[in-house]
Design a protein around this motif. Structure first.
Motif: not given
Length: 201
Positions: A147-166
């Motif tokens: 659900a948050l991934w979809e929200e990020e795509q709505r807000r920014f137009g794309f989604l970024v997923l990655g390792e926490l510390a990095g």
């Protein structure tokens, strides 16, 4: 939905589910074996976590971030990279004295990892048996993440997923806001794509 709303909603869903099923997780303060694993989150969730970081936590992320990114660049295409990383016993930089330093604001991925078994079996060298971690809480967390991934795509137009510390390191040091900029930065670091690398969707 904001990350804060997702955190609260998952906590309530988990509490309701566990009470209804009569399941009592054995996870306790001071039990932190899972804090050695690779934790992935979205940029939206990472940005919500940033304001809650202390000066010392930011300093640790600035030190640990480049090392995590370098490890990811080397191992992102290797099938066993997460398990090898887990066994290396490299703690989350937000772990403080055996406790999560951002517990109230911890990512959804951390909230959904629960067991009712022997907590010592969560340790990297224990090789937890199949079924050790509760599957339903993890699926509930995954739905909130999506659900948050979809929200990020709505807000920014794309989604970024990655390792926490990095990812936190990149946000602290300046991650571009546009998709081509983000992709170029991650590509230059060697962490874009692959089996375990950063994903831009």
């Amino acid at each position: 939905m904001t990350p804060e709303e997702a955190w609260r909603a998952l906590d309530q869903d988990l509490a309701d589910y566990l009470a209804r099923k009569g399941v009592a997780p054995s996870c306790r303060a001071g039990c932190f074996a899972c804090c050695y694993g690779l934790v992935s989150l979205s940029r939206l969730e990472a940005k919500a976590l940033l304001p809650h970081l202390t000066k010392a936590q930011k300093a640790r992320l600035l030190e640990e971030g480049p090392r995590r990114l370098a490890l990811l660049a080397q191992g992102k295409d290797q099938e066993d990279f997460p398990s090898r990383f887990f066994r290396s016993r490299t703690p989350c930089p937000l772990l403080e004295g055996g406790l999560c330093g951002v517990y109230a604001h911890r990512p959804l991925a951390c909230r959904g990892l629960l067991t009712q078994g022997d907590p010592s079996l969560c340790a990297p060298e224990a090789k937890a048996p199949k079924g050790h971690f509760l599957p339903v809480p993890w699926r509930m967390a995954r739905l909130r993440m999506e659900a948050l991934w979809e929200e990020e795509q709505r807000r920014f137009g794309f989604l970024v997923l990655g390792e926490l510390a990095g990812l936190l390191y990149l946000l602290l040091t300046g991650l571009p806001e546009d998709r081509p900029g983000v992709e170029a930065k991650l590509q230059a670091l060697g962490v874009l794509g692959g089996r375990w690398g950063f994903q831009v969707v």
